[in-house]
Write a protein that holds these residues in place. Structure first.
Motif, PDB file in Angstrom:
ATOM      1  N   GLY A  78       0.810  -1.188   0.040  1.00  0.00           N
ATOM      2  CA  GLY A  78      -0.066  -0.042  -0.082  1.00  0.00           C
ATOM      3  C   GLY A  78       0.946   1.103  -0.021  1.00  0.00           C
ATOM      4  O   GLY A  78       0.520   2.234  -0.479  1.00  0.00           O
ATOM      5  N   LEU A  79       1.900   1.206   0.741  1.00  0.00           N
ATOM      6  CA  LEU A  79       3.006   2.397   0.819  1.00  0.00           C
ATOM      7  C   LEU A  79       3.744   2.346  -0.419  1.00  0.00           C
ATOM      8  O   LEU A  79       4.253   3.382  -0.887  1.00  0.00           O
ATOM      9  CB  LEU A  79       3.795   2.323   2.064  1.00  0.00           C
ATOM     10  N   VAL A  80       4.085   1.145  -0.940  1.00  0.00           N
ATOM     11  CA  VAL A  80       5.122   0.760  -1.944  1.00  0.00           C
ATOM     12  C   VAL A  80       4.584   0.153  -2.872  1.00  0.00           C
ATOM     13  O   VAL A  80       3.506  -0.991  -2.448  1.00  0.00           O
ATOM     14  CB  VAL A  80       6.407  -0.109  -1.379  1.00  0.00           C
ATOM     15  N   ASP A  81       4.521   0.414  -4.081  1.00  0.00           N
ATOM     16  CA  ASP A  81       4.128  -0.169  -5.440  1.00  0.00           C
ATOM     17  C   ASP A  81       4.284  -1.771  -5.380  1.00  0.00           C
ATOM     18  O   ASP A  81       5.562  -2.039  -5.136  1.00  0.00           O
ATOM     19  CB  ASP A  81       4.596   0.364  -6.683  1.00  0.00           C
ATOM     20  N   LEU A 167       7.594   9.111  -6.170  1.00  0.00           N
ATOM     21  CA  LEU A 167       6.336   8.812  -5.509  1.00  0.00           C
ATOM     22  C   LEU A 167       5.220   9.556  -6.481  1.00  0.00           C
ATOM     23  O   LEU A 167       5.407  10.483  -7.159  1.00  0.00           O
ATOM     24  CB  LEU A 167       6.415   9.732  -3.951  1.00  0.00           C
ATOM     25  N   GLU A 168       4.184   8.829  -6.272  1.00  0.00           N
ATOM     26  CA  GLU A 168       2.911   9.607  -6.921  1.00  0.00           C
ATOM     27  C   GLU A 168       1.746   9.361  -6.058  1.00  0.00           C
ATOM     28  O   GLU A 168       1.592   8.456  -5.082  1.00  0.00           O
ATOM     29  CB  GLU A 168       2.635   8.778  -8.149  1.00  0.00           C
ATOM     30  N   ARG A 169       0.754   9.861  -6.324  1.00  0.00           N
ATOM     31  CA  ARG A 169      -0.572  10.154  -5.761  1.00  0.00           C
ATOM     32  C   ARG A 169      -1.663  10.807  -6.836  1.00  0.00           C
ATOM     33  O   ARG A 169      -1.407  11.441  -7.785  1.00  0.00           O
ATOM     34  CB  ARG A 169      -0.794  10.815  -4.443  1.00  0.00           C
ATOM     35  N   ARG A 178       2.504   7.193  -2.875  1.00  0.00           N
ATOM     36  CA  ARG A 178       3.121   5.965  -2.566  1.00  0.00           C
ATOM     37  C   ARG A 178       4.334   5.787  -3.559  1.00  0.00           C
ATOM     38  O   ARG A 178       4.494   6.520  -4.462  1.00  0.00           O
ATOM     39  CB  ARG A 178       2.047   4.561  -2.887  1.00  0.00           C
ATOM     40  N   VAL A 179       5.158   5.071  -3.190  1.00  0.00           N
ATOM     41  CA  VAL A 179       6.640   4.879  -3.532  1.00  0.00           C
ATOM     42  C   VAL A 179       6.428   3.877  -5.035  1.00  0.00           C
ATOM     43  O   VAL A 179       5.852   2.827  -4.902  1.00  0.00           O
ATOM     44  CB  VAL A 179       7.662   4.189  -2.816  1.00  0.00           C
TER      45      VAL A 179
END
Length: 183
Positions: A78-81, A167-169, A178-179
Motif C-alpha cells: 500500500g505504501l510501496v507499489d 512517489l505518486e498520488r 506511494r513509492v
C-alpha cells in the motif's frame, strides 16, 4: 553491499545511485519543479505542500529501509507499489542489496538509517488516467541518507548515499502518496 576493509575502526563509504548529470542539473531542475508544483498546488487544494511532502518522504525512506532491514517488506504493501516491492525483496536494488548483503545472523545489529534528507526535486509531472487509475502526479526527490552497518566478522561501515525516490498520488483530495520507483 557495504563491507569495511582494512580499518579496524570501521569505514565511511560514499554511494550515489543518482547520475552525475542529474546531480549537476539538480539545482535548476529543483527550481522549475518546485515552481510547477506550487502552481499545481494552488489549483488543486491540498495537493502540494512542500514541507509536508519533504517530511513525509524522509519518514517513508526510513520506514522502507527499516522494514527491509528487519525482513518485514510485506508490511509496506500500500505504501510501496507492488511491482517495486517485489523488486526490492529480490536482488539488484542498491538499498536492498546493502541491507541484505549478509544473512541476518551475520549482523552484529540490524542495519540502521541515521539520517534521511530531501536535497532537491529531480523531476515532477503528471500521469494520464488509465482504465484502472485516475490522473496522478509523480514527483522524484533526491534523498541523502546515512546508513550504519555492523557485521559480526568485520568493522562497522557508515554509508552516505544519494538515491532518487519516485512517489505518486491521485489528484483528488484525500489521496495518499506511494513509492513507485527507486534508483
Amino acid at each position: 553491499g557495504p563491507r569495511g576493509g582494512g580499518d579496524e575502526e570501521g569505514s565511511i563509504e560514499l554511494s550515489s545511485d543518482v547520475g552525475w548529470l542529474d546531480l549537476l542539473t539538480l539545482p535548476p531542475r529543483h527550481l522549475l519543479c518546485s515552481s510547477s508544483l506550487h502552481l499545481l498546488g494552488s489549483r488543486f487544494e491540498g495537493l502540494w505542500v512542500q514541507q509536508e511532502f519533504y517530511d513525509g518522504v524522509e519518514q517513508v525512506v526510513r520506514m522502507v529501509f527499516s522494514h527491509l532491514a528487519a525482513d518485514k517488506a510485506s508490511e509496506l504493501k500500500g505504501l510501496v507499489d507492488e511491482s517495486l516491492l517485489t523488486r526490492l525483496t529480490g536482488s539488484g536494488c542498491a538499498v536492498t542489496d546493502a541491507t541484505t548483503a549478509a544473512a541476518p545472523e551475520a549482523w552484529a545489529v540490524p542495519p540502521r538509517m541515521g539520517a534521511a534528507r530531501v536535497v532537491g526535486i529531480l523531476s515532477a509531472g503528471g500521469v494520464e488516467a488509465t482504465e484502472d487509475q485516475d490522473r496522478r502526479i509523480r514527483v522524484s526527490p533526491v534523498v541523502y541518507s546515512v546508513e550504519d552497518y555492523a557485521y559480526l566478522e568485520a568493522p562497522p561501515v557508515q554509508l552516505h548515499r544519494l538515491t532518487c525516490w519516485t512517489l505518486e498520488r491521485g489528484l483528488e483530495d484525500g489521496q495518499q502518496w506511494r513509492v513507485v520507483e527507486l534508483s
